[in-house]
Design an enzyme around this catalytic site. Structure first.
Site, PDB file in Angstrom:
ATOM      1  N   ASN A 136       0.805  -1.230   0.000  1.00  0.00           N
ATOM      2  CA  ASN A 136       0.000   0.000   0.000  1.00  0.00           C
ATOM      3  C   ASN A 136       0.837   1.278   0.000  1.00  0.00           C
ATOM      4  OD1 ASN A 136       0.681  -0.727   2.662  1.00  0.00           O
ATOM      5  ND2 ASN A 136      -0.876   0.608   3.476  1.00  0.00           N
ATOM      6  N   GLU A 231       4.663  -4.030  12.247  1.00  0.00           N
ATOM      7  CA  GLU A 231       3.657  -2.985  12.026  1.00  0.00           C
ATOM      8  C   GLU A 231       2.542  -3.625  11.211  1.00  0.00           C
ATOM      9  OE1 GLU A 231       3.738  -0.106  13.393  1.00  0.00           O
ATOM     10  OE2 GLU A 231       5.809   0.045  14.058  1.00  0.00           O
ATOM     11  N   CYS A 265      -2.858   1.391   6.801  1.00  0.00           N
ATOM     12  CA  CYS A 265      -3.085   0.777   8.112  1.00  0.00           C
ATOM     13  C   CYS A 265      -3.733   1.805   9.016  1.00  0.00           C
ATOM     14  CB  CYS A 265      -1.760   0.332   8.697  1.00  0.00           C
ATOM     15  SG  CYS A 265      -0.543   1.653   8.735  1.00  0.00           S
TER      16      CYS A 265
HETATM   17  P1  NAD Z   1       1.022  -9.228   3.630  1.00  0.00           P
HETATM   18  O1  NAD Z   1       1.141  -9.648   5.046  1.00  0.00           O
HETATM   19  O2  NAD Z   1       0.245 -10.070   2.705  1.00  0.00           O
HETATM   20  O3  NAD Z   1       2.459  -9.060   2.963  1.00  0.00           O
HETATM   21  C1  NAD Z   1       3.432  -8.191   3.497  1.00  0.00           C
HETATM   22  C2  NAD Z   1       4.799  -8.642   3.039  1.00  0.00           C
HETATM   23  O4  NAD Z   1       5.116  -9.884   3.653  1.00  0.00           O
HETATM   24  C3  NAD Z   1       4.931  -8.864   1.536  1.00  0.00           C
HETATM   25  O5  NAD Z   1       6.168  -8.355   1.106  1.00  0.00           O
HETATM   26  C4  NAD Z   1       4.886 -10.372   1.410  1.00  0.00           C
HETATM   27  O6  NAD Z   1       5.547 -10.873   0.274  1.00  0.00           O
HETATM   28  C5  NAD Z   1       5.609 -10.781   2.674  1.00  0.00           C
HETATM   29  N1  NAD Z   1       5.358 -12.138   3.138  1.00  0.00           N
HETATM   30  C6  NAD Z   1       4.302 -12.946   2.877  1.00  0.00           C
HETATM   31  N2  NAD Z   1       4.448 -14.125   3.527  1.00  0.00           N
HETATM   32  C7  NAD Z   1       5.595 -14.047   4.226  1.00  0.00           C
HETATM   33  C8  NAD Z   1       6.274 -14.931   5.111  1.00  0.00           C
HETATM   34  N3  NAD Z   1       5.796 -16.135   5.417  1.00  0.00           N
HETATM   35  N4  NAD Z   1       7.435 -14.518   5.672  1.00  0.00           N
HETATM   36  C9  NAD Z   1       7.920 -13.294   5.401  1.00  0.00           C
HETATM   37  N5  NAD Z   1       7.336 -12.415   4.566  1.00  0.00           N
HETATM   38  C10 NAD Z   1       6.174 -12.775   3.989  1.00  0.00           C
HETATM   39  O7  NAD Z   1       0.446  -7.734   3.690  1.00  0.00           O
HETATM   40  P2  NAD Z   1      -0.004  -6.825   2.465  1.00  0.00           P
HETATM   41  O8  NAD Z   1      -1.322  -7.329   1.977  1.00  0.00           O
HETATM   42  O9  NAD Z   1       1.107  -6.660   1.517  1.00  0.00           O
HETATM   43  O10 NAD Z   1      -0.200  -5.402   3.194  1.00  0.00           O
HETATM   44  C11 NAD Z   1      -1.412  -4.942   3.699  1.00  0.00           C
HETATM   45  C12 NAD Z   1      -1.407  -5.039   5.209  1.00  0.00           C
HETATM   46  O11 NAD Z   1      -0.326  -4.266   5.732  1.00  0.00           O
HETATM   47  C13 NAD Z   1      -2.640  -4.454   5.841  1.00  0.00           C
HETATM   48  O12 NAD Z   1      -3.100  -5.329   6.837  1.00  0.00           O
HETATM   49  C14 NAD Z   1      -2.160  -3.149   6.461  1.00  0.00           C
HETATM   50  O13 NAD Z   1      -2.901  -2.704   7.560  1.00  0.00           O
HETATM   51  C15 NAD Z   1      -0.763  -3.496   6.838  1.00  0.00           C
HETATM   52  N6  NAD Z   1       0.050  -2.297   6.987  1.00  0.00           N
HETATM   53  C16 NAD Z   1       0.422  -1.918   8.249  1.00  0.00           C
HETATM   54  C17 NAD Z   1       1.150  -0.752   8.443  1.00  0.00           C
HETATM   55  C18 NAD Z   1       1.541  -0.291   9.829  1.00  0.00           C
HETATM   56  O14 NAD Z   1       2.370   0.603   9.930  1.00  0.00           O
HETATM   57  N7  NAD Z   1       0.986  -0.851  10.892  1.00  0.00           N
HETATM   58  C19 NAD Z   1       1.505   0.027   7.340  1.00  0.00           C
HETATM   59  C20 NAD Z   1       1.117  -0.394   6.072  1.00  0.00           C
HETATM   60  C21 NAD Z   1       0.394  -1.566   5.907  1.00  0.00           C
END
Ligand code: NAD
Length: 498
Positions: A136, A231, A265
């Site tokens: 995002n 996060e 988020c």
């Molecule tokens: P996701 O968890 O699907 O993926 C995030 C990252 O993790 C990607 O790069 C993905 O390839 C990687 N990944 C997937 N499986 C993994 C594993 N087993 N081990 C290590 N890495 C792995 O999340 P998304 O759909 O890309 O992002 C959206 C989410 O992120 C939403 O829930 C949003 O709220 C959250 N978000 C949180 C913040 C914050 O600061 N709290 C900021 C931005 C987004």
């Protein structure tokens, strides 16, 4: 093997990136590990100069970077520019404040046991930080978190989301063109398995993404006993108090709910309004929601809300609206996906919602907003806290005293009064989730200290022959210390010689 990247606003293919294997990730981490000691040995001033070059590069290439973010994420150009501004600011902030925040700290103790000792703590870089980012915010939540890690003397291997990997690769070019030492900052592209390989090899994991993946990352980091900072998702609430300026309340709500197409988020995902102002607030909000434009970004001012980046997200957003309507909610504005090409969902306003509905409890991550009437602010506090998430919340009201009192009752990591999301730009202010929204914080002193290991050093400066700790050679001196302790702490344990 390669991963295809598409433009969510057009559906067109815009590139391919390698799907790095576990071996390739391990090699990148190994190269980073070799490069890190020299990077850590540079003076803070030299690192600051390299950061300044990076900042200038970012600003010089802002159009290329913004176009890349817009193309791979589908967000409005304004939202992409915010990401560049953030990173330019982060370069300056961490270069300036890292030396102070990571300086050695002298420790004083009144304990007679450590009489005469000089004690201090120092912070040592963890080594190689693996940064894993979501789709995002392809720049802020990926490279943005690498900046303090680098400022603390670590090497960084970044794995951006497989859906938005192109912008991160531009940053690798930045490091090269700015003369940063080889391998201090590297990007590995790939999907979940690539991320997992990074968790398996890095010395610290900075993860931003969903709560579901965050649990997997934390479990793996736990097995390896390496620290991680998480996060994760949110279901941020906004509370409108009866004494709120409604014009301000509506502006803050729209900005908080729809910036980045609601794919933050920190997006405002549910609103609670005190009864006396509910009707007036909803009328005004409705009027403004109807004016919001949605569509393909094509330069500044071309659209308010961009595309839905992640293909499955469209079904989640539609599912939340459908579930709410089935349970009695009213759609005041929007309500459905827009026709293609590209993936879009109409900015949608829902009323008559309650906590049985998914839209009030699960992360929607789209341009939709449910609004609920509450009898009192206390009821709003209870409902805000009735969530497995605890990232951020907003309170809109005129009495700062009351707003702050309510803020302190909320189970979230950050509360903004008469604002939403702006706290993210204050790098001195910690930002991190409670409950299932995460572990640890970014920003603030802890936002850089987490990338270090703490070492405590105590040096005994007593001349050898007078050291009361040289028991059994000077038992009388040791007894003296125990007596002193007895007096100081009133323990009554050691003082009386029989
Ligand atoms: P996701 O968890 O699907 O993926 C995030 C990252 O993790 C990607 O790069 C993905 O390839 C990687 N990944 C997937 N499986 C993994 C594993 N087993 N081990 C290590 N890495 C792995 O999340 P998304 O759909 O890309 O992002 C959206 C989410 O992120 C939403 O829930 C949003 O709220 C959250 N978000 C949180 C913040 C914050 O600061 N709290 C900021 C931005 C987004």
């Amino acid at each position: 093997m390669n991963i295809a990247v598409d433009n969510p606003a057009t559906g067109a293919a815009i590139g391919h990136v390698p799907d790095a294997s576990a071996e390739e990730v391990a090699e990148a981490v190994e190269r980073a590990r070799r490069a890190q000691p020299d990077w850590a040995a540079l003076s803070a001033r030299t690192r600051a100069e390299l950061f300044a070059r990076g900042r200038r590069w970012l600003l010089k290439h802002r159009q290329e970077i913004a176009s890349s973010i817009v193309a791979e994420n589908g967000k409005a150009l304004e939202d992409a520019i915010v990401e560049i501004v953030y990173c330019a600011g982060a370069f300056a902030y961490w270069a300036k404040h890292a030396p102070r925040l990571l300086a050695d700290t002298k420790i004083r103790s009144l304990s007679p046991f450590v009489l005469g000792r000089a004690m201090y703590t120092r912070r040592v870089p963890v080594g190689v930080v693996g940064v894993i980012g979501p789709w995002n915010n392809p720049l802020i939540n990926s490279f943005g978190d690498a900046i303090p890690a680098l400022a603390a003397g670590n090497a960084v291997v970044l794995k951006p989301s497989e859906h938005t990997p192109l912008t991160a690769l531009l940053l690798e070019k930045m490091a090269l063109e700015c003369g940063w030492p080889d391998d201090v900052f590297q990007v590995v592209t790939g999907a979940g398995a690539t991320g997992q390989a990074l968790v398996d090899t890095a010395d610290f994991v900075m993860f931003t993404g969903s709560t579901r993946t965050g649990r997997v990352v934390a479990a793996r980091a736990g097995e390896r006993l390496v620290p991680c900072s998480l996060e994760l998702g949110g279901k941020d609430a906004l509370v409108v108090l009866a004494d709120a300026d409604l014009e301000r309340a509506v502006n803050v709500t729209i900005q908080g709910a729809l910036s980045n197409g609601g794919q933050m988020c920190t997006s405002v995902e549910r609103v609670y309004v005190e009864e006396p102002v509910y009707d007036a607030f909803v009328d005004l909000l409705c009027e403004r929601f109807e004016q919001v434009t949605s569509g393909k970004p094509a330069g500044l001012g071309s659209t308010d809300v961009g595309a839905v980046t992640f293909p499955p997200q469209l079904a989640v957003i539609a599912g939340h609206v459908e579930d709410a309507v089935d349970k009695g909610a009213r759609v005041l504005v929007g309500g459905q996906a827009s026709p293609g090409p590209g993936r879009f969902f109409e900015p949608t306003l829902l009323a008559d919602v309650d906590h049985t509905m998914k839209c009030m409890r699960e992360e929607t991550f789209g341009p939709t907003l449910p609004v609920m009437k509450v009898a009192t602010a206390e009821e709003a506090v209870r409902l805000v806290n009735d969530s497995s998430y605890g990232l951020q919340a907003s309170i809109i009201g005129s009495s700062m005293k009351r707003a702050r009192r309510l803020a302190e009752q909320l189970e979230v990591g950050c509360v903004t009064v008469n604002d939403a999301q702006t706290n993210y730009m204050a790098m001195g202010l910690p930002m991190g989730g409670w409950k299932e929204s995460g572990l640890g914080v970014r920003h603030g002193a802890e936002g850089i200290r987490k990338y270090t290991r703490l070492q405590a050093i105590s040096t005994n400066r007593f001349p050898m022959r007078r050291d009361p700790h040289m028991i059994p050679y000077q038992p009388s001196a040791y007894r003296f210390i125990l007596r002193l302790v007895d007096v100081m702490y009133g323990t009554g344990l050691f003082g009386r010689d029989k």
